[in-house]
Design a protein around this motif. Structure first.
Motif, PDB file in Angstrom:
ATOM      1  N   GLY A 222       0.807  -1.216   0.000  1.00 51.33           N
ATOM      2  CA  GLY A 222       0.000   0.000   0.000  1.00 51.33           C
ATOM      3  C   GLY A 222       0.837   1.261   0.000  1.00 51.33           C
ATOM      4  O   GLY A 222       2.020   1.241  -0.345  1.00 51.33           O
ATOM      5  N   THR A 223       0.240   2.364   0.426  1.00 57.99           N
ATOM      6  CA  THR A 223       0.948   3.638   0.375  1.00 57.99           C
ATOM      7  C   THR A 223       1.216   4.203   1.769  1.00 57.99           C
ATOM      8  O   THR A 223       1.645   5.334   1.905  1.00 57.99           O
ATOM      9  CB  THR A 223       0.129   4.665  -0.427  1.00 57.99           C
ATOM     10  N   ARG A 224       0.953   3.399   2.809  1.00 57.73           N
ATOM     11  CA  ARG A 224       1.115   3.888   4.177  1.00 57.73           C
ATOM     12  C   ARG A 224       2.524   4.415   4.457  1.00 57.73           C
ATOM     13  O   ARG A 224       2.698   5.506   4.986  1.00 57.73           O
ATOM     14  CB  ARG A 224       0.803   2.778   5.180  1.00 57.73           C
ATOM     15  N   ASP A 225       3.526   3.613   4.096  1.00 58.12           N
ATOM     16  CA  ASP A 225       4.905   4.012   4.385  1.00 58.12           C
ATOM     17  C   ASP A 225       5.269   5.292   3.642  1.00 58.12           C
ATOM     18  O   ASP A 225       5.937   6.172   4.187  1.00 58.12           O
ATOM     19  CB  ASP A 225       5.882   2.895   4.003  1.00 58.12           C
ATOM     20  N   GLU A 226       4.814   5.393   2.391  1.00 56.62           N
ATOM     21  CA  GLU A 226       5.106   6.596   1.617  1.00 56.62           C
ATOM     22  C   GLU A 226       4.430   7.806   2.248  1.00 56.62           C
ATOM     23  O   GLU A 226       5.007   8.887   2.341  1.00 56.62           O
ATOM     24  CB  GLU A 226       4.640   6.431   0.173  1.00 56.62           C
ATOM     25  N   GLU A 227       3.189   7.606   2.686  1.00 55.14           N
ATOM     26  CA  GLU A 227       2.471   8.713   3.309  1.00 55.14           C
ATOM     27  C   GLU A 227       3.162   9.146   4.600  1.00 55.14           C
ATOM     28  O   GLU A 227       3.271  10.341   4.897  1.00 55.14           O
ATOM     29  CB  GLU A 227       1.025   8.294   3.604  1.00 55.14           C
ATOM     30  N   ALA A 228       3.619   8.153   5.355  1.00 58.16           N
ATOM     31  CA  ALA A 228       4.333   8.488   6.589  1.00 58.16           C
ATOM     32  C   ALA A 228       5.559   9.335   6.264  1.00 58.16           C
ATOM     33  O   ALA A 228       5.824  10.345   6.911  1.00 58.16           O
ATOM     34  CB  ALA A 228       4.745   7.212   7.317  1.00 58.16           C
ATOM     35  N   ALA A 229       6.295   8.938   5.215  1.00 58.42           N
ATOM     36  CA  ALA A 229       7.495   9.688   4.831  1.00 58.42           C
ATOM     37  C   ALA A 229       7.122  11.111   4.416  1.00 58.42           C
ATOM     38  O   ALA A 229       7.820  12.069   4.760  1.00 58.42           O
ATOM     39  CB  ALA A 229       8.219   8.966   3.694  1.00 58.42           C
ATOM     40  N   LEU A 230       6.013  11.243   3.695  1.00 60.33           N
ATOM     41  CA  LEU A 230       5.593  12.572   3.241  1.00 60.33           C
ATOM     42  C   LEU A 230       5.213  13.464   4.423  1.00 60.33           C
ATOM     43  O   LEU A 230       5.573  14.639   4.452  1.00 60.33           O
ATOM     44  CB  LEU A 230       4.417  12.463   2.262  1.00 60.33           C
ATOM     45  N   PHE A 240      10.965   7.737  -2.438  1.00 60.29           N
ATOM     46  CA  PHE A 240      11.142   6.600  -3.329  1.00 60.29           C
ATOM     47  C   PHE A 240      12.427   5.828  -2.995  1.00 60.29           C
ATOM     48  O   PHE A 240      12.407   4.613  -2.837  1.00 60.29           O
ATOM     49  CB  PHE A 240      11.173   7.069  -4.782  1.00 60.29           C
ATOM     50  N   PHE A 241      13.538   6.562  -2.878  1.00 65.57           N
ATOM     51  CA  PHE A 241      14.813   5.871  -2.691  1.00 65.57           C
ATOM     52  C   PHE A 241      15.026   5.355  -1.271  1.00 65.57           C
ATOM     53  O   PHE A 241      15.722   4.376  -1.063  1.00 65.57           O
ATOM     54  CB  PHE A 241      15.977   6.782  -3.102  1.00 65.57           C
ATOM     55  N   ARG A 242      14.435   6.044  -0.291  1.00 64.77           N
ATOM     56  CA  ARG A 242      14.673   5.632   1.088  1.00 64.77           C
ATOM     57  C   ARG A 242      13.602   4.714   1.646  1.00 64.77           C
ATOM     58  O   ARG A 242      13.829   4.008   2.610  1.00 64.77           O
ATOM     59  CB  ARG A 242      14.776   6.872   1.987  1.00 64.77           C
ATOM     60  N   VAL A 243      12.389   4.770   1.079  1.00 63.32           N
ATOM     61  CA  VAL A 243      11.291   3.987   1.654  1.00 63.32           C
ATOM     62  C   VAL A 243      10.775   2.932   0.669  1.00 63.32           C
ATOM     63  O   VAL A 243      10.792   1.737   0.967  1.00 63.32           O
ATOM     64  CB  VAL A 243      10.135   4.914   2.097  1.00 63.32           C
ATOM     65  N   THR A 244      10.361   3.374  -0.516  1.00 63.30           N
ATOM     66  CA  THR A 244       9.751   2.434  -1.457  1.00 63.30           C
ATOM     67  C   THR A 244      10.743   1.371  -1.928  1.00 63.30           C
ATOM     68  O   THR A 244      10.475   0.180  -1.851  1.00 63.30           O
ATOM     69  CB  THR A 244       9.205   3.192  -2.672  1.00 63.30           C
TER      70      THR A 244
END
Lengths: 332, 186
Positions: A222-230, A240-244
């Protein structure tokens, strides 16, 4: 913020107390034996006669032995007959006239040119598909847009279309009689019967591997981790480079390996666009075919064994990666 | 900081998750949204954070239009229901993420980052756990790391989505009391 009173200790001490020791003890794996079901051979050996007899009379936890052996037997026989024996035969044929003939076939200039071309084309194709595949997977799993299901289907297209058609598509586009042919000739750019054509055909055929490997995993995450990073203020690229990317790295490597295996072995599409110029546009699979058609069996099988060896190395790397990925998943 | 929502509406297809919601939160106020699952609590929080956008309505922070700002510009701390800790990073790196992600001009030095992360880990009583990975922590511990990570960026608003959902009653009670004190001290 610093002068806040804390109550964590009490809270967690209370939490620990709420789980009495005997309950935790019962849940530990070595004690997790259901009464009446000996879980280990030792347990059944020391168990009473009646339990042993019951177990022997009818083991309800497994299929009957004859059925089990029949199924295993069929699977193993099939594997040996259709995969192991032919593969071994490749190596046997290659070495039929001894190591001297084997190495002579491999170090022949045309063979070396074919090996170089195959490795080069595979490297470029895999690199391109790594980038395209990640972008496609990202687009499909992180964005909502119209026509997404169509895109997912299109990604699978190279799997369902015959490679010959894939090759012909590029001939029709870039060939001398193709749509872009005259323009390319004017500018002295060679696509068909040259490396660019071979790479294009290979990219087309191997495109789904990376994307297909990534999409299910990225969808599941999902997009949870990306959202957390944002929310923490990270930019899109950093996210993208550090989380995804770290989240999907094993699947990505796995996809790249499969892609590489297929890229090196691709015959149909490359055969159409390559033009079979010896020592120039023949990849390993094409070179093998040429040798075979000329009745140079030892040479054909020698190069074939090399290709098979590359595939085996890929396969072993795949198994190692899978083990690592499983370990990583289990530790999560 | 004062948050004001005016007639916020959010639809997902035919389903209306938020129907003209009005809400005002004063600076320093601690507010809890209650309601059954599916009633739009998460959607409302996501709109305030900037992870989702309303179909209609306005969101103001201190009188300024918040909808014209991206999630990164809003400086909102968000603790996700599932914590969303970065599983490939240590606890320390998780908490440091927001500080390291800052543009070079406002990014603190390595020593400063280290000091701040350690202070936050002490604050949530997980000082010795910096080198562990999220997978090696219990649910309550992960929850506190998620909180420390959100606090690291010194947010103006702290949003917690079902922060106590996965915790048992006693821990929940303590955590509630602790959060109240945190809000009072901020």
């Amino acid at each position: 913020m610093t002068d806040i009173e804390l109550h964590w200790d009490d809270a967690f001490a209370a939490n620990r107390k709420s789980t009495p020791d005997h309950v935790r003890g019962r849940l530990s794996p070595e004690n997790a034996v259901l009464p009446g079901f000996p879980s280990q051979p030792q347990a059944s050996r020391t168990a009473s006669m009646s339990v042993r007899k019951a177990t022997r009379a009818r083991d309800v936890r497994a299929d009957p032995a004859p059925m089990r052996w029949a199924i295993i037997g069929i699977a193993v026989t099939f594997l040996v007959l259709f995969i192991v024996v032919p593969l071994l035969n490749v190596f046997a044929q290659a070495l039929a006239r001894g190591f001297g003939a084997y190495f002579a076939a491999i170090v022949q200039p045309d063979a070396i040119a074919a090996i170089e071309l195959t490795l080069l084309a595979a490297a470029i194709s895999v690199g391109l598909n790594l980038v395209f595949g990640v972008i496609a997977a990202w687009t499909i799993t992180k964005y909502e847009f119209w026509g997404k299901s169509v895109l997912i289907t299109v990604i699978d297209l190279p799997f369902s279309v015959s490679p010959v058609i894939a090759g012909l598509v590029f001939v029709l586009l870039f060939g001398a009689q193709g749509y872009l042919g005259p323009w390319l000739q004017e500018h002295d750019i060679k696509v068909i019967f040259a490396l660019p054509g071979i790479v294009l055909a290979t990219v087309f055929v191997t495109f789904p591997f990376v994307a297909r490997e990534l999409i299910p995993l990225m969808r599941e995450q999902g997009t949870r981790d990306e959202e957390a990073a944002l929310t923490l203020g990270a930019s899109g690229l950093r996210t993208f480079f550090r989380v995804t990317l770290p989240n999907v790295k094993w699947a990505l490597l796995y996809g790249v390996l499969l892609c590489n295996a297929r890229a090196m072995g691709e015959f149909g599409a490359v055969s159409v666009v390559s033009g079979h110029v010896r020592g120039e546009t023949n990849t390993m699979p094409l070179h093998i075919e040429v040798l075979y058609n000329e009745y140079q069996f030892t040479a054909a099988f020698a190069v074939a064994s090399l290709l098979a060896l590359l595939a085996l190395v890929t396969l072993i790397a795949k198994v190692v990666l899978e083990g690592r990925a499983t370990n990583a998943a289990n530790s999560e | 900081m004062r948050i004001a929502l005016h007639d916020v509406t959010r639809r997902f297809g035919a389903f209306t998750a938020l129907d003209r919601v009005n809400l005002e939160v004063e600076s320093g106020e601690l507010i809890a949204l209650l309601g059954p699952s599916g009633s739009g609590k998460t959607t409302l929080l996501r709109i305030i954070a900037g992870l989702d956008w309303p179909d209609e309505g306005e969101v103001h922070f201190d009188g300024e239009d918040a909808l014209s700002r991206s999630v990164g510009e809003r400086n909102v701390g968000f603790v996700f229901q599932s914590y969303a800790l970065f599983r490939h990073m240590t606890v320390f790196e998780n908490v440091a993420f927001g500080l390291r992600a800052r543009p070079r001009r406002s990014r603190p030095g390595e020593a400063e980052i280290r000091a701040r992360v350690e202070r936050l880990l002490e604050l949530v009583q997980l000082g010795p756990f910096g080198k562990r990975y999220p997978a090696q922590l219990s649910g309550g511990q992960r929850q506190r790391i998620a909180l420390a990570r959100a606090l690291a960026i010194e947010p103006r608003i702290l949003l917690l989505d079902e922060p106590f959902g996965a915790l048992d009653a006693k821990v929940r009670k303590e955590l509630r009391r602790w959060l109240r004190q945190l809000a009072a001290a901020a």
